[in-house]
Design an enzyme around this catalytic site. Structure first.
Site, PDB file in Angstrom:
ATOM      1  N   ASP A  51       0.834  -1.213   0.000  1.00 35.61           N
ATOM      2  CA  ASP A  51       0.000   0.000   0.000  1.00 35.61           C
ATOM      3  C   ASP A  51       0.869   1.264   0.000  1.00 35.61           C
ATOM      4  OD1 ASP A  51       0.891  -0.097   2.593  1.00 35.61           O
ATOM      5  OD2 ASP A  51      -1.084   0.138   3.515  1.00 35.61           O
ATOM      6  N   SER A  52       2.197   1.100   0.034  1.00 42.37           N
ATOM      7  CA  SER A  52       3.097   2.246  -0.154  1.00 42.37           C
ATOM      8  C   SER A  52       2.843   2.886  -1.519  1.00 42.37           C
ATOM      9  CB  SER A  52       4.564   1.810  -0.045  1.00 42.37           C
ATOM     10  OG  SER A  52       4.832   0.770  -0.971  1.00 42.37           O
ATOM     11  N   ASP A  81      -1.221  -6.263  -0.185  1.00 41.47           N
ATOM     12  CA  ASP A  81      -1.372  -5.580   1.097  1.00 41.47           C
ATOM     13  C   ASP A  81      -2.840  -5.251   1.332  1.00 41.47           C
ATOM     14  OD1 ASP A  81       0.254  -4.784   3.160  1.00 41.47           O
ATOM     15  OD2 ASP A  81       1.092  -3.047   2.114  1.00 41.47           O
ATOM     16  N   LYS A 114      -1.204  -9.378   3.049  1.00 41.09           N
ATOM     17  CA  LYS A 114      -0.373  -8.895   4.161  1.00 41.09           C
ATOM     18  C   LYS A 114      -1.208  -7.940   4.992  1.00 41.09           C
ATOM     19  CE  LYS A 114       3.138  -5.740   3.766  1.00 41.09           C
ATOM     20  NZ  LYS A 114       2.650  -4.665   4.649  1.00 41.09           N
ATOM     21  N   GLU A 122      -0.957  -5.357   8.752  1.00 42.71           N
ATOM     22  CA  GLU A 122      -0.103  -4.790   9.797  1.00 42.71           C
ATOM     23  C   GLU A 122      -0.674  -5.096  11.177  1.00 42.71           C
ATOM     24  OE1 GLU A 122       0.580  -0.599   9.116  1.00 42.71           O
ATOM     25  OE2 GLU A 122       1.196  -0.942   7.034  1.00 42.71           O
ATOM     26  N   GLU A 143       9.680  -4.034   9.955  1.00 50.22           N
ATOM     27  CA  GLU A 143       9.998  -2.739   9.320  1.00 50.22           C
ATOM     28  C   GLU A 143      10.548  -1.749  10.333  1.00 50.22           C
ATOM     29  OE1 GLU A 143       6.998  -0.865   6.819  1.00 50.22           O
ATOM     30  OE2 GLU A 143       8.276   0.901   6.562  1.00 50.22           O
TER      31      GLU A 143
HETATM   32  O1  KIV Z   1       3.507  -1.118   1.516  1.00 53.08           O
HETATM   33  C1  KIV Z   1       4.665  -1.540   1.433  1.00 53.08           C
HETATM   34  O2  KIV Z   1       5.393  -1.281   0.468  1.00 53.08           O
HETATM   35  C2  KIV Z   1       5.141  -2.355   2.541  1.00 53.08           C
HETATM   36  C3  KIV Z   1       6.600  -2.657   2.575  1.00 53.08           C
HETATM   37  C4  KIV Z   1       7.284  -1.480   3.089  1.00 53.08           C
HETATM   38  C5  KIV Z   1       6.894  -3.872   3.370  1.00 53.08           C
HETATM   39  O3  KIV Z   1       4.399  -2.716   3.388  1.00 53.08           O
END
Ligand code: KIV
Length: 273
Positions: free
Chosen positions: A49-50, A88, A118, A120, A187
């Site tokens: 989600d970055s 994510d 994924k 968090e 992270e």
């Molecule tokens: O969103 C992302 O790119 C991430 C990585 C930093 C692991 O969660």
């Protein structure tokens, strides 16, 4: 609709089995061409989600939606055939209840063909991870610096720089392992803490700004290519594509302005009548 997951892709058990073994190469991707370029050199591609920040220019990851994530994951699936693809789960799509997390994760897997999600969180997300895994959804966990919580933590600063903080992070790592996550991202974590957690648990740890002792590493690809607006200090840049693009566009603009532009003569060449 997505194409079905290829049997040639790296599987969850194969990633899981890389604990204390050959380091796992992971990167983020958000488009088909980017996924294609990295596919044969990576074990795992994360549609992170970055992309809210590096693609859509947002200040945090909070504004990205499930629909955005699904669309980018479909593109990454079209561009890859070897790496395991993980999507994510965006902010707001899984925290409320295990059932909500299941509904949105099932949608992600069904509409994209990706293998895993994924999310968090540590202890507080263990119940949700267990619920998903028991129902057939592989989960990559993510502890330490959690970008979706920066509004509470106050920023993107590294975690575990005081020994007093270590037990909570160790407990998070144990909790996600016991809940059934197949690997865990560490992270922005003090190097010795990340190294300690890597020894403490039996699932692979994937570091980002953590420790080279982790079982694998991940970076935001736009950071390592020199494309992001803000590049974290721990990132080694392997290319400066931002500069390359600017130079190419400058040269193009110069050609257009000076009418030094290849004409379409070869297409419209006049024929003798
Ligand atoms: O969103 C992302 O790119 C991430 C990585 C930093 C692991 O969660």
């Amino acid at each position: 609709m997505s194409k079905p997951t290829s049997v040639r892709r790296i599987t969850v058990p194969k990633i899981r089995a890389r604990k204390n073994s050959e380091p796992i190469v992971c990167l983020t991707a958000h488009s088909a061409p980017m996924a294609k370029a990295m596919d044969k050199h990576t074990d795992l591609i994360l549609v992170g989600d970055s992309l809210a920040m590096v693609v859509h220019g947002m200040d945090t990851t909070i504004g990205i939606t499930l629909d955005h994530m699904i669309m980018h994951t479909q593109a990454v699936m079209r561009g890859s055939e070897h790496a395991l693809v993980v999507m994510d789960l965006p902010f707001g799509s899984y925290e409320e209840s295990p059932q909500t997390a299941y509904r949105n994760s099932a949608r992600a897997l069904m509409e994209t063909g990706c293998t895993a999600v994924k999310l968090e969180g540590g202890i507080e997300m263990a119940e949700t991870i267990r619920y998903l895994v028991k129902r057939g959804i592989p989960v990559m966990a993510h502890i330490g610096l959690q970008p979706q919580s920066v509004q509470i933590s106050g920023g993107f600063s590294a975690k575990g720089r005081r020994y007093d903080d270590w037990p909570a992070f160790e407990a998070d790592a144990k909790a996600v392992e016991e809940a059934g996550a197949f690997c865990v991202v560490l992270e922005g974590m003090a190097e010795p803490l990340a190294a300690k957690i890597t020894k403490l648990i039996d699932i692979p740890t994937i570091g980002i700004g953590a420790s080279c002792q982790c079982d694998g590493q991940i970076l935001v690809t736009d950071d390592l290519l020199g494309l992001s607006p803000r590049i974290p200090s721990f990132v080694k840049q392997y290319a400066q594509l931002g500069n390359t693009i600017e130079e190419a566009v400058e040269a193009y603009a110069k050609d257009v302005r000076s009418r030094n532009f290849p004409g379409p003569e070869h297409i419209y060449a006049m024929k003798a009548s």
